[in-house]
Design an enzyme around this catalytic site. Structure first.
Site, short mmCIF file in Angstrom:
data_model
loop_
_atom_site.label_atom_id
_atom_site.label_comp_id
_atom_site.label_asym_id
_atom_site.label_seq_id
_atom_site.Cartn_x
_atom_site.Cartn_y
_atom_site.Cartn_z
N LYS A 173 0.83 -1.22 0.00
CA LYS A 173 0.00 0.00 0.00
C LYS A 173 0.86 1.27 0.00
O LYS A 173 0.40 2.33 -0.46
CB LYS A 173 -0.94 0.01 1.21
CG LYS A 173 -1.78 -1.25 1.40
CD LYS A 173 -2.62 -1.62 0.18
CE LYS A 173 -3.27 -2.98 0.33
NZ LYS A 173 -3.59 -3.63 -0.93
N LYS B 225 -1.82 2.49 9.11
CA LYS B 225 -2.24 1.33 8.32
C LYS B 225 -1.05 0.43 7.97
O LYS B 225 0.06 0.93 7.73
CB LYS B 225 -2.86 1.78 7.00
CG LYS B 225 -4.22 2.42 7.10
CD LYS B 225 -4.74 2.70 5.70
CE LYS B 225 -6.15 3.25 5.72
NZ LYS B 225 -6.64 3.52 4.35
N GLY C 14 -8.62 -6.04 4.10
CA GLY C 14 -9.76 -6.50 4.87
C GLY C 14 -9.92 -5.80 6.21
O GLY C 14 -10.55 -6.34 7.12
N GLY C 15 -9.33 -4.60 6.32
CA GLY C 15 -9.51 -3.82 7.53
C GLY C 15 -8.62 -4.25 8.69
O GLY C 15 -8.72 -3.69 9.78
N ARG D 238 -7.54 -7.67 -9.44
CA ARG D 238 -8.28 -8.90 -9.73
C ARG D 238 -9.66 -8.54 -10.29
O ARG D 238 -10.08 -7.39 -10.22
CB ARG D 238 -8.50 -9.69 -8.43
CG ARG D 238 -9.33 -8.90 -7.42
CD ARG D 238 -9.72 -9.70 -6.20
NE ARG D 238 -10.65 -8.96 -5.33
CZ ARG D 238 -10.31 -8.09 -4.41
NH1 ARG D 238 -9.04 -7.82 -4.19
NH2 ARG D 238 -11.23 -7.47 -3.70
N VAL E 183 -15.84 -9.58 -6.95
CA VAL E 183 -17.15 -10.20 -6.76
C VAL E 183 -18.24 -9.37 -7.44
O VAL E 183 -19.10 -9.91 -8.15
CB VAL E 183 -17.47 -10.34 -5.25
CG1 VAL E 183 -18.90 -10.82 -5.04
CG2 VAL E 183 -16.48 -11.27 -4.56
#
Ligand code: MV4
Length: 447
Positions: free
Chosen positions: A116, A158, A164-165, A292, A295
């Site tokens: 990140k 972070k 995913g938090g 990617r 969903v």
């Protein structure tokens, strides 16, 4: 064109890739775990190979077993779907070393965006708006303190390898900073084996808006508009829609242009998503890039009448993009409800087991992507997604009304599902108003 594609995944996405392959005249190889002997993807593929016991580490995450299967079956490409190995740069590299095409972006792009801090630096250099924060990794709370003072509290620490938090902590005041730092570092070390951290201003209750992009290996990139993914619970998305009630044509053009710039900066090819936070005053900031197919991509596919999975296969084979930016048009409004095997009356607790009856709705403007059927099993080993219901209307209120009717006609027996949650959400005044953000599920009672 490829002769044979191995699908390194299971469930609805494995079926979706097989459909695209079949439409292109490409044969398919399924891999499956012992828990998926009778699963739909195992049955639907031209060939299927059992690669191990149910735990993902011994089957769907096992690089040696999957590569060996590709060699044995003579597959010339691998589609990773989402989750599992989809964002594993090492896997993408091994595919290429074994002369099997990885249907996704380059290993270098996956590595660059997977970190990140390097993703942030890449975007800053490309003039994509990023959240104010540190230039790179921060080693100590003492190093963080002056940066936090400059950008102003609250701030968020972070994990560079986060997702995913996990591995993130908010500091509301200077006194919170060293604790936030230590906790985030320990959690990141534990979860990702990498305790590296960076710092950002904490945007309070933003909307999560993401832009779908598609690139080819010739340097062409287009965007396909946004998805609003603000309705989520504990970092699990529940519903996605496009267009976002918070994005008008002017903002879409700006965010789309920023996402295309981001993709160029990452030398991106394949389908990808640029995630932004949108604050209450309408400012947007790059947050991360997902390398990617996601969903929720059908929301975009249905709104723009495109096939992103087919396009991924074509560009992996070196073809030029099928569309220019001007070819991408947005028609109506689409909503995706994630139907999970969870009990929404009991804190969304898991509800695996046998689906006794599965009777999905059908009709114009209705799409259901699912692996389920009468007698299908929902395994406790894998994610709880049973079906994605995507409904299109002429505008947002029409899409909501159609989603209500469609949910009422969706029968799933034998397990608990999130259908009742979605049905109640469609009647929730604040959801209907469109005036919500990522705090919606914490602030509102839906069921
Ligand atoms: C943030 C943020 C506010 N400010 N970063 C959550 C998951 C991870 N990918 C990043 N996340 C956030 N990062 C700054 N600087 C708020 C969140 C966040 C969030 C983001 C998107 C969707 C839902 C969310 C829920 C809680 C927190």
């Amino acid at each position: 064109m490829f002769n044979k594609i191995l699908i390194a995944n299971r469930g609805e996405v494995a079926l979706r890739v097989m459909k695209a392959a079949r439409e292109l005249g490409i044969r398919t190889v399924a891999v499956y775990s012992e828990a998926d002997r009778g699963a739909a993807h195992t049955i639907a593929a031209d060939e299927a190979v059992c690669i191990g016991p149910p735990p993902p580490n011994k089957s769907y995450l096992s690089i040696p077993r999957i590569i060996a299967t590709a060699e044995i079956t003579d597959a010339d490409a691998i589609h990773p779907g989402y989750g599992f190995l989809a964002e594993n740069a090492h896997f993408a590299e091994i595919c290429e070393a074994c002369k099997v095409s990885f249907i996704g972006p380059s290993p270098r792009t996956i590595t660059l965006m997977g970190n990140k801090a390097t993703a942030r630096q890449t975007m800053m250099s490309a003039n994509v708006p990023v959240i104010p924060g540190s230039k790179g990794i921060i080693d100590t709370p003492d190093e963080a303190a002056p940066i936090a003072e400059e950008i102003g509290y609250p701030v968020i620490v972070k994990a560079v390898s986060g997702g995913g938090g996990r591995g993130m902590r908010v500091a509301n005041t200077p006194a919170d900073l060293s604790n936030a730092f230590a906790t985030a570092q320990a959690e990141a070390e534990n979860a990702f084996g990498d305790g590296s951290l960076y710092l950002e201003k904490f945007i309070v209750n933003p909307r999560h808006i993401e832009i779908q992009i598609m690139g080819d290996r010739h340097g062409n990139v287009v965007h396909l508009g946004e998805r609003d993914c603000s309705i989520q619970r504990r970092h699990q998305k529940l519903l996605e829609e496009s267009p976002s009630p918070a994005v008008n044509d002017a903002l879409r053009a700006k965010m789309g242009a920023a996402a295309v710039k981001a993709a160029h900066a990452a030398k991106y090819y394949s389908a990808g998503t640029v995630e932004f936070l949108l604050d209450a005053s309408g400012h947007f900031y790059f947050m991360e890039m997902n390398t990617r197919i996601q969903v929720e991509h059908p929301v975009t596919a249905m709104l723009t009448d495109t096939d992103l999975v087919r396009e991924m296969i074509l560009v992996a084979d070196g073809k030029k993009l099928s569309w220019t930016q001007d070819d991408i048009t947005f028609d109506g409004h689409c909503i995706e409800c994630r139907i999970n095997a969870e009990n929404p009356y009991k804190n969304f607790g898991p509800s695996p087991g046998r689906i006794d009856k599965f009777s999905p709705p059908e009709g114009e403007g209705i799409r259901v992507d699912s692996y389920a059927s009468d007698g299908a099993m929902v395994s406790p080993y894998y994610d709880s997604l049973v079906a994605k219901l995507i409904v299109k209307g002429k505008d947002r209120l029409d899409a909501i009304e159609r989603t209500k009717v469609t949910l009422d006609n969706f029968i799933i027996e034998g397990i608990h599902t999130t259908i009742p949650f979605h049905r109640a959400l469609m009647d929730h005044p604040r959801f209907v108003s469109g005036n919500f953000n990522t705090a919606f599920m914490e602030e509102e009672k839906v069921l």
